[in-house]
Design a protein around this motif. Structure first.
Motif, PDB file in Angstrom:
ATOM      1  N   VAL A 276       0.860  -1.180   0.000  1.00 46.21           N
ATOM      2  CA  VAL A 276       0.000   0.000   0.000  1.00 46.21           C
ATOM      3  C   VAL A 276       0.894   1.226   0.000  1.00 46.21           C
ATOM      4  N   ARG A 277       0.562   2.215  -0.832  1.00 50.18           N
ATOM      5  CA  ARG A 277       1.368   3.432  -0.893  1.00 50.18           C
ATOM      6  C   ARG A 277       1.545   3.986   0.516  1.00 50.18           C
ATOM      7  N   HIS A 278       2.789   4.249   0.893  1.00 51.03           N
ATOM      8  CA  HIS A 278       3.083   4.636   2.268  1.00 51.03           C
ATOM      9  C   HIS A 278       2.392   5.942   2.634  1.00 51.03           C
ATOM     10  N   GLY A 279       2.223   6.139   3.938  1.00 48.59           N
ATOM     11  CA  GLY A 279       1.624   7.375   4.418  1.00 48.59           C
ATOM     12  C   GLY A 279       0.116   7.278   4.502  1.00 48.59           C
TER      13      GLY A 279
ATOM     14  N   LEU B 160     -12.362 -15.613 -18.299  1.00 53.49           N
ATOM     15  CA  LEU B 160     -11.020 -15.177 -17.923  1.00 53.49           C
ATOM     16  C   LEU B 160     -11.139 -14.041 -16.917  1.00 53.49           C
ATOM     17  N   VAL B 161     -10.595 -14.244 -15.724  1.00 53.29           N
ATOM     18  CA  VAL B 161     -10.611 -13.234 -14.667  1.00 53.29           C
ATOM     19  C   VAL B 161      -9.213 -12.650 -14.552  1.00 53.29           C
ATOM     20  N   VAL B 162      -9.113 -11.335 -14.744  1.00 48.67           N
ATOM     21  CA  VAL B 162      -7.811 -10.668 -14.696  1.00 48.67           C
ATOM     22  C   VAL B 162      -7.760  -9.776 -13.468  1.00 48.67           C
ATOM     23  N   ASP B 163      -6.837 -10.087 -12.575  1.00 45.16           N
ATOM     24  CA  ASP B 163      -6.628  -9.301 -11.362  1.00 45.16           C
ATOM     25  C   ASP B 163      -5.707  -8.135 -11.693  1.00 45.16           C
ATOM     26  N   GLU B 164      -6.284  -6.939 -11.805  1.00 45.08           N
ATOM     27  CA  GLU B 164      -5.516  -5.737 -12.126  1.00 45.08           C
ATOM     28  C   GLU B 164      -5.413  -4.810 -10.910  1.00 45.08           C
ATOM     29  N   ALA B 165      -5.245  -5.408  -9.733  1.00 42.94           N
ATOM     30  CA  ALA B 165      -5.199  -4.618  -8.502  1.00 42.94           C
ATOM     31  C   ALA B 165      -4.083  -3.583  -8.509  1.00 42.94           C
ATOM     32  N   PHE B 166      -2.988  -3.864  -9.239  1.00 42.49           N
ATOM     33  CA  PHE B 166      -1.845  -2.949  -9.247  1.00 42.49           C
ATOM     34  C   PHE B 166      -1.644  -2.287 -10.610  1.00 42.49           C
ATOM     35  N   ALA B 167      -2.619  -2.397 -11.483  1.00 49.34           N
ATOM     36  CA  ALA B 167      -2.457  -1.863 -12.839  1.00 49.34           C
ATOM     37  C   ALA B 167      -2.205  -0.366 -12.844  1.00 49.34           C
ATOM     38  N   ASP B 168      -2.858   0.374 -11.948  1.00 49.70           N
ATOM     39  CA  ASP B 168      -2.683   1.827 -11.959  1.00 49.70           C
ATOM     40  C   ASP B 168      -1.388   2.266 -11.294  1.00 49.70           C
ATOM     41  N   SER B 169      -0.586   1.302 -10.837  1.00 49.20           N
ATOM     42  CA  SER B 169       0.718   1.620 -10.255  1.00 49.20           C
ATOM     43  C   SER B 169       1.839   1.555 -11.274  1.00 49.20           C
ATOM     44  N   ILE B 170       1.501   1.261 -12.534  1.00 46.03           N
ATOM     45  CA  ILE B 170       2.490   1.195 -13.602  1.00 46.03           C
ATOM     46  C   ILE B 170       2.196   2.302 -14.602  1.00 46.03           C
TER      47      ILE B 170
ATOM     48  N   ASP C 213     -16.327 -12.429 -22.268  1.00 45.90           N
ATOM     49  CA  ASP C 213     -15.851 -13.510 -21.407  1.00 45.90           C
ATOM     50  C   ASP C 213     -14.715 -13.084 -20.484  1.00 45.90           C
ATOM     51  N   VAL C 214     -14.445 -11.797 -20.371  1.00 45.05           N
ATOM     52  CA  VAL C 214     -13.334 -11.295 -19.552  1.00 45.05           C
ATOM     53  C   VAL C 214     -13.876 -10.440 -18.412  1.00 45.05           C
ATOM     54  N   LEU C 215     -13.488 -10.802 -17.205  1.00 46.35           N
ATOM     55  CA  LEU C 215     -13.848 -10.059 -15.999  1.00 46.35           C
ATOM     56  C   LEU C 215     -12.583  -9.451 -15.416  1.00 46.35           C
ATOM     57  N   VAL C 216     -12.560  -8.128 -15.274  1.00 46.59           N
ATOM     58  CA  VAL C 216     -11.397  -7.423 -14.730  1.00 46.59           C
ATOM     59  C   VAL C 216     -11.722  -6.924 -13.334  1.00 46.59           C
ATOM     60  N   LEU C 217     -10.838  -7.195 -12.391  1.00 41.48           N
ATOM     61  CA  LEU C 217     -11.006  -6.723 -11.017  1.00 41.48           C
ATOM     62  C   LEU C 217      -9.961  -5.663 -10.720  1.00 41.48           C
ATOM     63  N   ARG C 218     -10.418  -4.516 -10.239  1.00 41.99           N
ATOM     64  CA  ARG C 218      -9.522  -3.397  -9.940  1.00 41.99           C
ATOM     65  C   ARG C 218      -9.627  -3.039  -8.464  1.00 41.99           C
ATOM     66  N   SER C 219      -8.526  -2.554  -7.912  1.00 38.60           N
ATOM     67  CA  SER C 219      -8.467  -2.117  -6.522  1.00 38.60           C
ATOM     68  C   SER C 219      -8.074  -0.655  -6.457  1.00 38.60           C
ATOM     69  N   LEU C 220      -8.615   0.054  -5.473  1.00 41.54           N
ATOM     70  CA  LEU C 220      -8.209   1.435  -5.204  1.00 41.54           C
ATOM     71  C   LEU C 220      -7.502   1.551  -3.865  1.00 41.54           C
ATOM     72  N   THR C 221      -7.372   0.448  -3.158  1.00 41.38           N
ATOM     73  CA  THR C 221      -6.817   0.506  -1.812  1.00 41.38           C
ATOM     74  C   THR C 221      -5.308   0.722  -1.800  1.00 41.38           C
ATOM     75  N   LYS C 222      -4.626   0.273  -2.851  1.00 42.18           N
ATOM     76  CA  LYS C 222      -3.165   0.364  -2.866  1.00 42.18           C
ATOM     77  C   LYS C 222      -2.700   1.774  -3.172  1.00 42.18           C
ATOM     78  N   THR C 223      -3.137   2.297  -4.303  1.00 41.38           N
ATOM     79  CA  THR C 223      -2.682   3.611  -4.742  1.00 41.38           C
ATOM     80  C   THR C 223      -3.118   4.722  -3.795  1.00 41.38           C
ATOM     81  N   TRP C 224      -4.301   4.572  -3.203  1.00 41.91           N
ATOM     82  CA  TRP C 224      -4.860   5.669  -2.408  1.00 41.91           C
ATOM     83  C   TRP C 224      -4.789   5.433  -0.908  1.00 41.91           C
TER      84      TRP C 224
END
Length: 363
Positions: free
Chosen positions: A44-47, A184-194, A208-219
């Motif tokens: 998780v982004r520090h701070g 096809l399930v694609v875990d893109e939890a860290f995609a916005d960190s690149i 047939d593609v399910l993408v999962l995104r997270s906002l907890t890491k970057t923010w």
């Protein structure tokens, strides 16, 4: 102590951790760090969350007396949909990407495959639901070249970039995992960190593609649990068929809306560029002390070195938490994972010191 809950949360320091497949699947980096430690174990982004986001959430506190409204949900959906160029009906807000994994059994697969090493929650939740899980274990450097998924698998989960390896798979290789009748399930939890989010399928309307995104890491919102799923409307309807009513709170929905604005996306992109530069410095530092670093791009680094277990425990004694690798299918006790943080020079120095500690020297 009678009645005590002290044993409910265990901070990992020594090698006595149960690393059986079931226990390993439920072990996560937050269990490695006690309060007050310098935490390289959690990605998780520090701070703290930025002040503007904290204020946005604080502004909604008076609304906590009421149930989340359809308008709250729609605003979150619309913001995420606009962010990825998708329709509003192609987005479902989630209590973190982890909730998306917990909902996968609703898709009723006959047999699932997990591209490993990878985040362990999908395997844990699918197995708990009685769904057979096959691990497609990649060899170092952990890319998809030559990966073979059995033909009878009708659900595949792959991380991109993958946790813990940090490997970013080319989109054409990820799409090559598709088959008729397979999800096809694609875990893109860290995609916005690149920088540039290369390889992301979030903007592709594939049935047939399910993408999962997270906002907890970057923010820095791990304590709030926020994310979303992107997919075809009928696929999302199947995913959420057994979901509880009011599954998301007002603050979670507000955070999704706030973090998907153009300003927020630009802020995240700038931070991704900063992290990429810092990551390169960390990788060079680890390589300089003999670590074998896995080539990747996410804001964490997987590496291996002799006596990794001893090093990890010595760092723990110094108040520094790093993530063990042996709880991931496909890795062993030689592997360690560390988050990219500005304190990386201290980490490298302490690892070097642990390597030369008298009790760690080899004859």
């Amino acid at each position: 102590m009678p009645g005590s809950c002290a044993g409910a949360l265990v901070f990992d320091a020594v090698a006595s951790l149960d690393t059986s497949p079931l226990a390993g699947a439920r072990y996560h980096g937050d269990q490695a760090a006690a309060p007050g430690m310098l935490d390289f174990a959690v990605n998780v982004r520090h701070g703290q969350p930025p002040a503007w986001l904290v204020q946005r959430l604080a502004d909604r506190l008076p609304d906590l007396a009421r149930y989340p409204s359809r308008t709250d949900v729609q605003r979150a959906q619309e913001a995420a949909a606009h962010r990825h160029g998708r329709g509003c009906d192609e987005v479902v807000p989630l209590a973190g990407a982890a909730e998306g994994f917990a909902l996968l059994p609703n898709l009723r697969p006959a047999r699932a495959a997990i591209i490993a090493p990878s985040f362990t929650e999908p395997a844990a939740t699918l197995s708990a639901a009685g769904i057979p899980v096959h691990h497609v274990v990649l060899e170092p450097p952990f890319n998809l070249d030559g990966a073979h998924v059995p033909d009878d698998v009708d659900l595949v989960v792959v991380g991109n970039p993958t946790n813990p390896t940090s490997v970013l798979h080319p989109r054409e290789q990820v799409l090559a995992l598709r088959r008729p009748g397979r999800i096809l399930v694609v875990d893109e939890a860290f995609a916005d960190s690149i920088p540039g989010e290369p390889g992301s399928l979030a903007g592709d309307p594939l049935p047939d593609v399910l993408v999962l995104r997270s906002l907890t890491k970057t923010w820095s919102l791990a304590g709030l649990r926020v994310g979303y799923a992107i997919g075809a409307p009928d696929l999302l309807a199947r995913l959420t068929a057994q979901r509880a009513h009011w599954p998301m709170g007002i603050l979670q929905l507000t955070a999704i809306e706030a973090c998907c604005t153009a300003h927020s996306v630009a802020d995240a992109a700038a931070d991704a560029a900063r992290l990429a530069a810092m990551r390169a410095e960390l990788v060079a530092g680890l390589a300089s002390i003999g670590a074998v670093v896995i080539d990747g791009q996410a804001p964490f680094v997987l590496f291996r070195m002799p006596d990794a277990e001893v090093i990890r425990n010595r760092l723990h004694d110094k108040g520094i938490a790093i993530r063990r690798g042996d709880t991931f299918v496909g890795l062993d006790e030689r592997y360690l994972r560390v988050a990219v943080r500005p304190e990386w020079p201290l980490l490298v120095a302490e690892i070097a010191g642990a390597m030369t500690h008298p009790k760690n020297r080899r004859c």
